[in-house]
Design a protein around this motif. Structure first.
Motif, PDB file in Angstrom:
ATOM      1  N   PRO A 645       0.954  -1.388  -0.066  1.00  9.59           N
ATOM      2  CA  PRO A 645       0.064  -0.009   0.066  1.00  9.59           C
ATOM      3  C   PRO A 645       0.826   1.240   0.007  1.00  9.59           C
ATOM      4  O   PRO A 645       1.877   1.222   0.441  1.00  9.59           O
ATOM      5  N   PHE A 646       0.476   2.312  -0.657  1.00  9.62           N
ATOM      6  CA  PHE A 646       1.219   3.709  -0.694  1.00  9.62           C
ATOM      7  C   PHE A 646       0.029   4.760  -1.215  1.00  9.62           C
ATOM      8  O   PHE A 646      -1.089   4.426  -1.262  1.00  9.62           O
ATOM      9  N   ALA A 647       0.605   5.945  -0.730  1.00 10.08           N
ATOM     10  CA  ALA A 647      -0.162   6.980  -0.961  1.00 10.08           C
ATOM     11  C   ALA A 647       0.891   8.073  -1.652  1.00 10.08           C
ATOM     12  O   ALA A 647       1.929   7.785  -2.291  1.00 10.08           O
ATOM     13  N   GLY A 648      -0.002   9.238  -2.084  1.00 12.55           N
ATOM     14  CA  GLY A 648       0.877  10.332  -2.713  1.00 12.55           C
ATOM     15  C   GLY A 648       1.494  11.369  -1.777  1.00 12.55           C
ATOM     16  O   GLY A 648       1.145  11.089  -0.537  1.00 12.55           O
ATOM     17  N   ALA A 649       1.955  12.283  -2.561  1.00 13.87           N
ATOM     18  CA  ALA A 649       2.821  13.124  -1.509  1.00 13.87           C
ATOM     19  C   ALA A 649       1.706  14.106  -0.800  1.00 13.87           C
ATOM     20  O   ALA A 649       2.294  14.795   0.325  1.00 13.87           O
ATOM     21  N   ASP A 650       0.445  14.199  -1.168  1.00 14.41           N
ATOM     22  CA  ASP A 650      -0.411  15.136  -0.550  1.00 14.41           C
ATOM     23  C   ASP A 650      -1.090  14.382   0.763  1.00 14.41           C
ATOM     24  O   ASP A 650      -2.039  14.921   1.403  1.00 14.41           O
ATOM     25  N   GLU A 651      -0.509  13.143   1.244  1.00 12.51           N
ATOM     26  CA  GLU A 651      -1.169  12.367   2.514  1.00 12.51           C
ATOM     27  C   GLU A 651       0.366  12.258   3.088  1.00 12.51           C
ATOM     28  O   GLU A 651       0.718  11.403   3.223  1.00 12.51           O
ATOM     29  N   PRO A 652       0.469  13.494   4.178  1.00  7.69           N
ATOM     30  CA  PRO A 652       1.893  13.443   4.992  1.00  7.69           C
ATOM     31  C   PRO A 652       1.623  12.540   6.027  1.00  7.69           C
ATOM     32  O   PRO A 652       2.784  11.813   6.533  1.00  7.69           O
ATOM     33  N   GLY A 653       0.610  11.588   6.399  1.00  8.66           N
ATOM     34  CA  GLY A 653       0.496  10.602   7.254  1.00  8.66           C
ATOM     35  C   GLY A 653       0.744   9.311   6.843  1.00  8.66           C
ATOM     36  O   GLY A 653       0.894   8.347   7.710  1.00  8.66           O
ATOM     37  N   ALA A 654       1.021   9.135   5.554  1.00  8.06           N
ATOM     38  CA  ALA A 654       1.101   7.614   4.905  1.00  8.06           C
ATOM     39  C   ALA A 654       2.495   7.486   5.172  1.00  8.06           C
ATOM     40  O   ALA A 654       3.511   7.907   5.173  1.00  8.06           O
ATOM     41  N   ARG A 655       2.612   6.006   5.309  1.00  6.65           N
ATOM     42  CA  ARG A 655       3.851   5.462   5.733  1.00  6.65           C
ATOM     43  C   ARG A 655       4.817   5.445   4.499  1.00  6.65           C
ATOM     44  O   ARG A 655       5.884   5.478   4.544  1.00  6.65           O
ATOM     45  N   ILE A 656       4.204   5.010   3.292  1.00  4.65           N
ATOM     46  CA  ILE A 656       4.732   5.282   2.084  1.00  4.65           C
ATOM     47  C   ILE A 656       4.188   6.099   1.185  1.00  4.65           C
ATOM     48  O   ILE A 656       3.001   5.993   0.875  1.00  4.65           O
ATOM     49  N   ALA A 657       5.080   6.834   0.500  1.00  2.00           N
ATOM     50  CA  ALA A 657       4.637   7.861  -0.525  1.00  2.00           C
ATOM     51  C   ALA A 657       5.490   7.716  -1.719  1.00  2.00           C
ATOM     52  O   ALA A 657       6.513   7.371  -1.692  1.00  2.00           O
ATOM     53  N   VAL A 658       4.657   7.760  -3.041  1.00  2.00           N
ATOM     54  CA  VAL A 658       5.239   7.522  -4.091  1.00  2.00           C
ATOM     55  C   VAL A 658       5.047   9.151  -4.849  1.00  2.00           C
ATOM     56  O   VAL A 658       3.593   9.456  -5.058  1.00  2.00           O
ATOM     57  N   LEU A 659       6.063   9.575  -5.501  1.00  2.00           N
ATOM     58  CA  LEU A 659       5.582  10.883  -5.745  1.00  2.00           C
ATOM     59  C   LEU A 659       6.699  11.299  -6.968  1.00  2.00           C
ATOM     60  O   LEU A 659       7.846  10.757  -6.759  1.00  2.00           O
ATOM     61  N   PRO A 660       6.376  12.040  -7.991  1.00  3.36           N
ATOM     62  CA  PRO A 660       7.460  12.465  -8.725  1.00  3.36           C
ATOM     63  C   PRO A 660       8.497  13.612  -8.237  1.00  3.36           C
ATOM     64  O   PRO A 660       8.189  13.959  -7.147  1.00  3.36           O
ATOM     65  N   ALA A 661       9.489  13.555  -8.787  1.00  4.61           N
ATOM     66  CA  ALA A 661      10.447  14.402  -8.288  1.00  4.61           C
ATOM     67  C   ALA A 661      10.273  15.901  -8.259  1.00  4.61           C
ATOM     68  O   ALA A 661      10.625  16.455  -7.479  1.00  4.61           O
ATOM     69  N   SER A 662       9.113  16.519  -9.170  1.00  7.15           N
ATOM     70  CA  SER A 662       8.692  17.852  -9.063  1.00  7.15           C
ATOM     71  C   SER A 662       7.979  17.999  -7.805  1.00  7.15           C
ATOM     72  O   SER A 662       7.953  19.383  -7.606  1.00  7.15           O
TER      73      SER A 662
END
Length: 712
Positions: A645-662
């Protein structure tokens, strides 16, 4: 503040050493028991403060005063009660100062002890505080005192609290004393609830700085370093620019400076307003909890785009057009276009006054317009000055003929139709959208305004390929909104702020800086950034030019180069990339010798990424998986297929975040998995700068996954 006598040795709390252990451990147990008891007293006092704030609201509603006064008082009391109710639950103090008994060294604080926390706590308004706010003058010694300059402090104590606790007294698990009055040769003593005595100096401080985290950024009130404290406590009137290397705490410094100014100058700052400007909403959500944790609520946190958003962004510029629109020369183009609307009087003006007509000669009208133009007021102010001076000329003639005239008479003359028609002719009203739409659709109008400023290719780049039928149907780009704000600022100055904190400032364009400067013309700035992390096409390469565009050319530029969060191995790798960048920035250095860096070559990028994430989950803290924009979807698909499981950068409470470098700028993760650095570096013109940002997001461990040659 003195402690009550502890009396007989207390019964050991759970987890504390038994009385038959060495004396150092028994002393630690007694100290912890005493501090826990003191924390209970503080917790009860805080609860009483919260109840008291609500009682004041009820009482204030019955205050005998004028309606307006009662309304203001009620608002203030309700706001205070709301702030007290919304205080985050947590430890009420993180440190203590014990001052020497000698007045010569400690002054008025001789023989006193003060607990230092995020909020002032007291049992009664007339009683000494149980906890002193970290921003109070006496608290400065907690951050600045040292063995070489004890500042009257005999012992500085730091407290260790269980991570993730709710602020219960049982969460106090350790303390550490640092004797200062004895000189630089004496070491700190202390320990934890496990009975470890003689801990090295600063171990609690180091553990707090390096502690893994998941979720939003937290405050650093307990760990502020002397050089950071100097910046936090800078004078309100002073504008400061912080050139901060990764991990040096520049964002935290800016937020704590905001909290300090609100505490030290509450009326002046709140009257003028305080604004936190961040690069994007993801970043703002990450820092959103810092000021509330310090007891400050209601502070506006925004982006420059949101501040100037008079129209929705529905259009998009090409790279060339955006670069021209963000260039500082556009300010000259827009000024010329706006003031090009001013006309030249051609006839005398006849102003009716009952049955009489006052004549204003054309030469006088010429002089009025020329004088107002020379004064360079805002456009709307200039328009009214022209009207006022025409009326003044007529009034002077009328008073010579018939004596003093009333203000009502002057207002009637001002509203006379010929006067209004004349002002509209020589100094017409201008709507920013109409002016900009005309420039971007009419090549002739643009050439008249930009000739000698922009070349033919630049003018062609900004012209709309498909002009709208009118400005009302125009599709405005983000850069267009910056231009609209410039025009609006030329017409009428916007309301400003008393202080602005600007983070990631190195990415601001000259025109964006001008938009900020208009809102800070009577206030001060805290400018935060790192030239090495500039990723926009117009990113600054020198602070002097950017500060000039911000209207604060004399602001002091203070470098922060010592990293407390990013491990040494990661900093060394980042410095290799830094050497490839065209910026005059000193290399960072880290005080941390821990951390882990792994370079992982592979022929199967998705599989190796999944493996790296699985391994990262075996350690504490957050995990950020960062890739080039084009590769992000593939990374997400691989993790989803692996059941991770993962989340985006806009979910700061997530254990794993997948996000673009930008979107990585300003964020941090305990473990970063950087996917294919070569692709990140090639994705944009300043891709190496973007890669530098990505590599420095790790505060414990960094995995670099690559199938292609590394770009350093």
């Amino acid at each position: 503040m003195t402690f009550p006598d502890p009396g007989p040795a207390p019964r050991p709390a759970p987890g504390l050493p038994a009385p038959d252990l060495p004396s150092a451990d028994r002393s630690l147990a007694r100290s912890l028991a005493r501090e826990r008891a003191y924390h209970e007293v503080c917790r009860a006092a805080l609860a009483a403060m919260v109840d008291g704030a609500q009682e004041h609201v009820v009482t204030g509603e019955d205050v005998s005063a004028s309606g307006a006064d009662a309304e203001v008082l009620g608002y203030q009391l309700r706001s205070k009660a709301k702030e007290m109710r919304e205080l985050p639950r947590g430890p009420l103090f993180f440190g203590r100062l014990d001052f020497q008994n000698t007045p010569g060294a400690a002054g008025d604080h001789a023989g006193q002890s003060y607990h230092i926390g995020r909020l002032r706590i007291r049992e009664h308004p007339a009683a000494p505080p149980l906890v002193v706010d970290w921003r109070a003058p006496v608290s400065r010694a907690f951050y600045q005192a040292g063995a070489r300059d004890p500042q009257g402090v005999a012992v500085r104590r730091r407290f260790g609290w269980a991570p993730g606790g709710s602020g219960n007294s049982a969460d106090l698990t350790g303390l550490e004393d640092e004797p200062l009055a004895a000189g630089p040769t004496e070491s700190a003593v202390g320990g934890s609830a496990e009975g470890v005595a003689g801990a090295p100096a600063g171990s609690i401080l180091a553990e707090e700085i390096e502690r893994p985290r998941v979720g939003p950024m937290r405050d650093i009130a307990a760990t502020i370093q002397p050089e950071q404290d100097d910046l936090v406590r800078a004078e309100l009137a002073s504008s400061v620019c912080v050139q901060g290397a990764p991990g040096t705490g520049k964002t935290a410094v800016g937020l704590h400076r905001a909290a300090y100014l609100l505490y030290t100058h509450p009326q002046r700052v709140r009257r003028g307003g305080l604004l936190i400007l961040g690069p994007n909403r993801t970043f703002l959500s990450y820092i959103a909890e810092v000021l509330p944790s310090l007891g400050e609520t209601g502070v506006r946190q925004s982006t420059i785009g949101e501040e100037i958003a008079v129209r929705p962004v529905t259009g998009e510029d090409g790279e060339r057009a955006a670069a021209v629109k963000h260039d500082a020369r556009m300010a000259r183009v827009l000024r010329r276009a706006l003031y090009g609307n001013i006309g030249t009087p051609v006839d005398d003006l006849a102003v009716p006054d009952g049955t009489y007509r006052w004549r204003v000669p054309v030469a006088v009208l010429h002089r009025i317009v020329d004088d107002v133009r020379a004064e360079e007021p805002p456009y709307a102010v200039g328009r009214e000055r022209v009207r006022t001076r025409v009326v003044r000329y007529v009034r002077e003639r009328a008073e010579l003929r018939a004596g003093p005239q009333t203000n009502a008479w002057a207002q009637r003359i001002s509203r006379a139709r010929p006067v209004g028609a004349y002002v509209d002719a020589v100094w017409p009203r201008v709507r920013p959208e109409e002016l900009l739409a005309r420039l971007l659709t009419d090549a002739g109008a643009l050439e008249r305004a930009a000739g000698g400023i922009l070349d033919a290719q630049e003018r062609e780049a900004v012209l709309w390929a498909k002009p709208p039928r009118s400005w009302k149907s125009a599709r405005w780009s983000a850069a267009d909104l910056v231009l609209l704000d410039e025009i609006a600022g030329l017409i009428e100055h916007p309301e400003g702020y008393g202080h602005l904190v600007i983070d990631e400032a190195q990415d601001l364009s000259p025109m964006e800086c001008r938009a900020i400067a208009r809102r800070a013309s009577f206030g001060s700035l805290t400018v935060l950034g790192d030239l090495a992390q500039g990723t926009t096409p117009w990113a600054a390469r020198d602070w002097g030019e950017l500060l000039a565009h911000l209207g604060k050319p004399d602001a002091a530029v203070v470098p922060l180069t010592v990293g407390f969060r990013v491990p040494g191995a990661v900093v060394e790798l980042a410095n290799r990339v830094l050497g490839l960048l065209d910026v005059a920035v000193p290399p960072a250095r880290s005080l941390r010798r821990d951390g882990e860096l792994r370079i992982r070559p592979t022929s199967d990028l998705p599989a190796e990424t999944v493996a790296a994430v699985r391994e990262a989950l075996g350690s504490e803290g957050s995990v950020g998986v960062i890739a080039a924009e084009a590769d992000t979807a593939r990374v997400r698909e691989a993790l989803a297929a692996a059941g991770i499981p993962f989340a985006g950068a806009d979910e700061p409470g997530a254990r794993i975040a997948v996000l673009p470098a930008s979107l990585a700028k300003g964020l941090e993760y305990d473990h970063v998995v950087a996917v294919e650095p070569a692709a990140i570096a090639e994705a944009e013109a300043r891709g190496l700068h973007r890669l530098y940002v990505v590599l420095t997001r790790a505060v414990s461990r960094l995995d670099v996954i690559h199938a292609r040659p590394l770009p350093w």
